[in-house]
Design an enzyme around this catalytic site. Structure first.
Site, PDB file in Angstrom:
ATOM      1  N   TYR A 140      -5.463  -0.337  -7.762  1.00  9.59           N
ATOM      2  CA  TYR A 140      -3.192  -0.455  -7.384  1.00  9.59           C
ATOM      3  C   TYR A 140      -3.178   0.945  -7.171  1.00  9.59           C
ATOM      4  O   TYR A 140      -2.741   1.783  -7.600  1.00  9.59           O
ATOM      5  CB  TYR A 140      -2.724  -1.650  -7.816  1.00  9.59           C
ATOM      6  CG  TYR A 140      -1.472  -1.323  -7.462  1.00  9.59           C
ATOM      7  CD1 TYR A 140      -1.269  -2.383  -7.067  1.00  9.59           C
ATOM      8  CD2 TYR A 140      -0.748  -0.727  -7.539  1.00  9.59           C
ATOM      9  CE1 TYR A 140       0.180  -2.894  -6.115  1.00  9.59           C
ATOM     10  CE2 TYR A 140       0.464  -0.815  -7.210  1.00  9.59           C
ATOM     11  CZ  TYR A 140       1.498  -1.732  -6.224  1.00  9.59           C
ATOM     12  OH  TYR A 140       2.185  -1.530  -5.763  1.00  9.59           O
ATOM     13  N   GLU A 161       1.334   0.097   0.223  1.00 12.60           N
ATOM     14  CA  GLU A 161       0.850  -0.427  -0.248  1.00 12.60           C
ATOM     15  C   GLU A 161      -0.350  -1.507  -0.260  1.00 12.60           C
ATOM     16  O   GLU A 161      -0.552  -1.831   0.783  1.00 12.60           O
ATOM     17  CB  GLU A 161       2.111  -1.734  -1.216  1.00 12.60           C
ATOM     18  CG  GLU A 161       1.139  -2.708  -2.256  1.00 12.60           C
ATOM     19  CD  GLU A 161       1.763  -3.680  -2.873  1.00 12.60           C
ATOM     20  OE1 GLU A 161       2.271  -4.513  -1.826  1.00 12.60           O
ATOM     21  OE2 GLU A 161       2.392  -3.965  -3.985  1.00 12.60           O
TER      22      GLU A 161
END
Lengths: 406, 309
Positions: free
Chosen positions: A130, A218
């Protein structure tokens, strides 16, 4: 302002940030035509068909019209059947997905219509990670946030295993420094060539975030391929609306079909409007007061239909436009106008309300609370207009009165 | 006494456009000591303001005013010529951060920025620039700062304020007017009202304001008005718990706001489950803050926090 995944990946690719090969398609034919070049160029027989909407949770989402079809589909038919088999399956999927309504955890029950697909090369994944770049409001700096827990919601990781989140602060004077990028890369377990490709990726991304005035970048998941390359498998980018004036090419990426028509119209009139699910329309000056008006409607047992801030310097025309936007919502059973006049004078508001009602009519009860600059003049204008409205002495009184009348 | 600004504060204006001119006029009418303006292409000119004061008819005060405001090319030149110790910024968003940094470079002690819509990245850079400098920034995207009957810097209507005992600090404009007016009607009045603004990156925060009010002898209590987004209210709660010696009342807007949506203010957004009104109310209540259940009760909550006199 949000953009689609494929647009985010185009921006990444243009800045040397590694992404899979892909092609966007708005028709079944375009989707099918994307398959051969992708398979030939990537030398991977697998392709992925991804719905392009401004909402997350697409992989777990399902189509209303085709409950067995996911928002993201991995097509493996090419492994045994060759390119033609892959093309056939992609065509079948595109037929079902394009124009259909995808419901995900973020779209709400109504879902969103899929108008675009992104056809992407398959990637042989070793690890899922991530990565994001966002503002840390407590320090007034952007931070890079990374985690080894890719594919899961970062909120979940933060709640359950906060030690798995790595952050580095970006000093606006220096950008993300190489040692900071290395520190994140070490934390993600990168070694050898992956370390090199990871550091390059991280610095490129931090630079892009600052350069493009993003609110949020993101990448979830960020992947390491079996060849050790670091790559963005997904991409979500939101831009600072106040900075779009200096990025015309970004502003051009806006997809208005993803936005609420009433909110778009409000924006054109310089009004700040958010559609909600209730039945009491509100028109207020000031964001804080507008929020507090929604709150008080809820406190007395009602449900607000919207947030609407007409701002500090609205004129008669804007007030009328605001009124029309509220009354256009069929759910609205009553309207509460709550104004504390400062620079905005109560007589201006009163004139705007009268003009709007004369133009569009009024079929639901209206409660008006005026306070502040030129309040007596404002009340006089409303009284003399002959409009069927109820005056309130304060916010709470107004909220209670509109609830009684609806 | 008061905080930040008083009758001796000498104020510069940066951004003398239509809005800036309008609010300079109302500030002078209120009694603010405006001493100069900064405009790159109008240096050497003067801007004339005249009219009837807000306190016309009050014994011992002027009924009318006429001010010839000198215009300077730079903030530094304006400070040198006028001895200004505060500046108010009405400069349009693309140039506002530069105006703030210019004022900081000229070591203006207080810069109040009214401008709404400054890019976040610009404010991130401006705040970095302010580090280690003696300048205090208030705002941006705020109504300004007022010490009743002494100095009004900003866009708030002056007449709703009255000198008194309560320090007010708020992220919202009209909600501050609502609060201030309730304090005027219930007789508590205000020492100073500070609008800290609705942006995600701002200068003076709740903690700074609470600390100033805590040491101001004229302030008997504080009313703080927060809203959804960020953690400034939670930080304030921790500070109050550890340091505050005066009673605090509060109101938090946005209990009914849906997550992930920006409610007008750039900073008013619940993201990733952070910044909810409920979390802020819980934190403040556990620090002993009396929370007004509705905005209509802000004045009453302040009275309750002060306790029987």
């Amino acid at each position: 302002m949000n953009i689609h995944e494929y647009q985010a990946k185009e921006l990444f690719a243009a800045r040397g940030i590694a992404v899979p090969l892909g092609r966007v398609a708005t028709t079944v034919d375009e989707a099918v035509a994307a398959v051969r070049p992708l398979i030939e160029e990537s030398e991977n027989p697998v392709v992925v068909v991804k719905s392009q909407i401004h909402a997350g949770g697409r992989g777990k989402g399902r189509f209303k019209e085709h409950p067995d079809v996911s928002g993201v589909n991995v097509v493996t038919d090419g492994i045994d059947g060759g390119i033609e088999a892959a093309e056939a399956r992609v065509g079948e999927l595109a037929e079902q997905m394009l124009g259909s309504t995808l419901v995900t955890i973020q779209t709400g029950a109504d879902g969103k219509q899929v108008n675009r697909l992104y056809i992407e090369q398959g990637i042989d994944i070793d690890r899922e990670l991530y990565l994001s770049v966002l503002l840390d409001r407590a320090t007034s700096r952007n931070i890079v946030m990374a985690s080894t827990e890719g594919g899961t919601e970062i909120e979940e990781v933060a709640a359950n295993t906060p030690e798995k989140i790595i952050t580095e602060e970006i000093d606006p004077g220096f950008g993300l420094l190489p040692f900071q990028a290395r520190s994140i890369a070490y934390g993600l377990g990168f070694e050898g060539d992956t370390l090199k490709s990871g550091v390059k990726f991280l610095q490129g991304l931090a630079r892009a975030a600052v350069e493009l005035d993003t609110d949020l970048v993101e990448i979830n998941p960020l992947v390491v391929t079996i060849d050790g390359e670091v790559m963005a498998l997904d991409g979500k980018v939101a831009f600072d609306a106040n900075a779009l004036y200096r990025h015309p090419s970004i502003a051009a990426l806006r997809d208005v079909t993803e936005e609420d028509p009433a909110e778009l119209e409000a924006k054109e009139h310089g009004l700040s409007f958010v559609k909600l699910d209730g039945d009491i329309g509100c028109m207020v000056n000031g964001a804080g007061l507008a929020m507090a008006t929604m709150d008080i409607i809820k406190t007395v047992g009602g449900e607000p239909a919207n947030f609407l801030d007409v701002g500090g310097g609205a004129d008669k025309g804007q007030i009328a436009a605001a009124f029309k936007i509220i009354t256009a919502d069929p759910n609205v059973k009553g309207i509460f106008v709550n104004i504390f006049g400062g620079i905005m004078r109560c007589d201006t508001i009163a004139e705007g309300v009268v003009a709007a009602v004369e133009e569009v009519g009024l079929e639901v009860p209206l409660v008006v609370r005026l306070e502040g600059t030129n309040v007596e003049l404002g009340k006089q204008i409303l009284d003399e207009s002959g409009l069927d409205l109820v005056s309130a002495t304060d916010m709470k009184d107004g909220a209670e009165k509109i609830l009684e009348l609806t | 006494m008061s905080v930040l600004v008083g009758k001796d504060t000498k104020v510069l204006i940066q951004g003398m456009g239509k809005t800036g001119r309008f609010h300079t006029d109302t500030a002078i009418a209120y009694g603010t000591n405006m001493v100069g303006a900064v405009h790159p292409s109008r240096a050497g000119e003067t801007e004339v303001f005249e009219g009837e004061t807000d306190h016309s008819g009050v014994p011992g005060r002027d009924d009318t005013y006429r001010v010839e405001l000198p215009i300077f090319r730079t903030v530094a030149a304006a400070v040198e010529a006028t001895g200004a110790d505060a500046s108010v910024v009405y400069v349009p968003p693309p140039f506002a951060a530069d105006a703030i940094m210019e004022a900081a470079d000229a070591e203006v002690p207080l810069v109040v920025t009214i401008t709404e819509g400054i890019p976040v990245a610009d404010m991130v850079r401006a705040k970095r620039y302010l580090e280690g400098k003696p300048t205090r920034l208030v705002g941006p995207n705020c109504p300004g700062v007022i010490t009743p009957e002494e100095c009004k810097i900003g866009i708030m209507p002056g007449y709703i304020h009255t000198p008194g005992r309560i320090g007010v600090v708020s992220r919202s404009g009209t909600l501050t007017y609502e609060a201030v007016y309730q304090l005027t009607l219930n007789g508590l009045g205000q020492t100073t009202a500070i609008g800290i603004g609705g942006d995600p990156v701002n200068g003076t925060d709740f903690v700074d304001s609470l600390a100033m009010f805590n040491t101001d002898p004229a302030t008997d209590g504080v009313l703080m008005i927060g809203e959804i987004g960020g953690t400034a209210e939670e930080e304030a709660a921790a500070w109050i718990e550890a340091n505050m010696t005066k009673p605090v009342a509060g109101f938090i807007a946005g209990t009914s706001a849906p997550p992930g949506r920006r409610m007008g203010h750039a900073g008013a957004i619940i993201s990733a489950g952070m910044g909810t009104a409920d979390a802020k109310i819980t934190a403040l209540e556990s620090a002993g803050v009396v929370i007004a259940p509705t905005p209509t009760d802000m004045g009453a909550a302040t009275l309750e926090a002060l306790g029987p006199s």
